[in-house]
Design an enzyme around this catalytic site. Sequence first.
Site, PDB file in Angstrom:
ATOM      1  N   HIS A 186      -1.885   2.891  15.868  1.00  0.00           N
ATOM      2  CA  HIS A 186      -1.186   1.859  16.645  1.00  0.00           C
ATOM      3  C   HIS A 186      -1.824   0.475  16.443  1.00  0.00           C
ATOM      4  CE1 HIS A 186       1.020   4.923  19.043  1.00  0.00           C
ATOM      5  NE2 HIS A 186      -0.098   5.611  18.888  1.00  0.00           N
ATOM      6  N   SER A 316      -3.253 -20.944  -2.182  1.00  0.00           N
ATOM      7  CA  SER A 316      -2.672 -22.036  -1.415  1.00  0.00           C
ATOM      8  C   SER A 316      -2.701 -23.331  -2.207  1.00  0.00           C
ATOM      9  CB  SER A 316      -3.435 -22.224  -0.100  1.00  0.00           C
ATOM     10  OG  SER A 316      -2.990 -23.383   0.581  1.00  0.00           O
ATOM     11  N   LYS A 322      -8.582 -20.470  -0.961  1.00  0.00           N
ATOM     12  CA  LYS A 322      -7.832 -19.384  -0.321  1.00  0.00           C
ATOM     13  C   LYS A 322      -7.293 -18.423  -1.373  1.00  0.00           C
ATOM     14  CE  LYS A 322      -4.644 -18.720   3.539  1.00  0.00           C
ATOM     15  NZ  LYS A 322      -4.102 -17.430   3.146  1.00  0.00           N
ATOM     16  N   GLU A 329       1.909  -7.975  -1.551  1.00  0.00           N
ATOM     17  CA  GLU A 329       3.147  -8.622  -1.131  1.00  0.00           C
ATOM     18  C   GLU A 329       4.302  -8.297  -2.066  1.00  0.00           C
ATOM     19  OE1 GLU A 329       1.890 -12.657  -0.790  1.00  0.00           O
ATOM     20  OE2 GLU A 329       0.669 -12.250   0.995  1.00  0.00           O
TER      21      GLU A 329
END
Length: 458
Positions: A186, A316, A322, A329
């Site tokens: 969860h 980025s 970053k 993805e």
Amino acid sequence: MEYRIEHDSMGEVRVPADHCWGAQTERSHENFQIGVGIETMPQEIIHAFGILKKAAAEANHELKPEKMTDEKLEVIERAADQVISGELKDEFPLVVWQTGSGTQSNMNANEVIANVANSIAGKKLCHPNDDINMSQSSNDTFPTAMHISAVLALEDKLIPAAAELIETFKKLEKDNEGIVKSGRTHLQDAVPISFSQEISGWRSSLERDIELVKLAVEPLKSLALGGTAVGTGLNAPEGFDKLVAAKVSALTGKTFRTAENKFHALTSKDEIVFAHGAVKAMAADMMKIANDVRWLASGPRDGLGEITIPANEPGSSIMPGKVNPTQCEQVTMVAVQIVGNDAAIGMAATQGNFELNVFMPVIAYNFQQSVRLLSESIRSFNKNCAVGIKANKDKMHHNLYNSLMLVTALNPYIGYEKAAKTSQLAFKENISLKEACVKLGFLTAEEFDQVFHPEEMV
């Protein structure tokens, strides 16, 4: 542009002189300006058409040698081989959004093979309908092409791609034996698990997915060829269906067979729906795996940070340094596309009216896109992410001993309710479980140390 004149049953048509398709292909090319150059009939379907047209010519040569002569067979085989190899891919311009039976793509194959065969022969020897389409109909060739292409895609693309990732996970399991970390359910802390156990779940999911795909492949090996227009086999010689399936098997190295009931084979797409369900199942598991990986790699300082993954490119355009979990993805986006394709395939399969389903091109397009995307996605994820997964042992150890769910180990000694009070006090006062348990008087410090061994909880 220079043109030549071709004709069909409706009359004459101007066809670009530098292409070898004929009148019916050109009519479709002109009448269906929908997704031209983008959503063309998948190459996998064209490849399958080359196989089935060659197989049909060989079967006709054995059963109707007076019509499919040695001379015709030789040039048809050579022309079909060019279709199979992809040499003639620019001769198949038709879009998916055409007649729902795929008739125009069948005629595209017939016309191209006939014209190339005639070019090889140096004379007008072969006719698209009378020779290349002999003993066939678009209504049995298109579903046959769908099944052949689906079997080849699943067995030669998807299963090998998944098998490669399984091997990577096996290596990661071995490399990470003995590392214990916090489990999570969860999205909340749970009892401990070893990192190798967590990886084994990923591996086992893909192994089961391959089993399901293999189960789904078998029904696809039944071919509609021989049913002709409505399933009765009109204009096909006796035994053509079985012989042509054997010829397809010989050309592909796969074991195809003729469909027992051609009326079913022409109108029902249940085998494709079932097979795509197995593809969707693998996509769902890949979604889960990719999400696990990007959660575990989140950070690098303000997330879980329990693993590191390869830094493949800057993440980025404004935040220097970053790096994002881009391979995860792409996997998740592919999975979403496949779920959408599954809805389209399922809906299209409901549209079999009377003796034919006329949503076949969209089914073929979505099926092939799903298998191609998932195969390439898995390979990319494996190569650019999975092989470089490394455990952050210090962070795993920190998170493990900071987890309040380790209190579960105390249940056999102090009971569920007292263990819950221990956990609640530790969270409220930001103290350790040991301090909370002792403070509540449930165990002494020595007793706590004797029973509290997180590494043994796995």
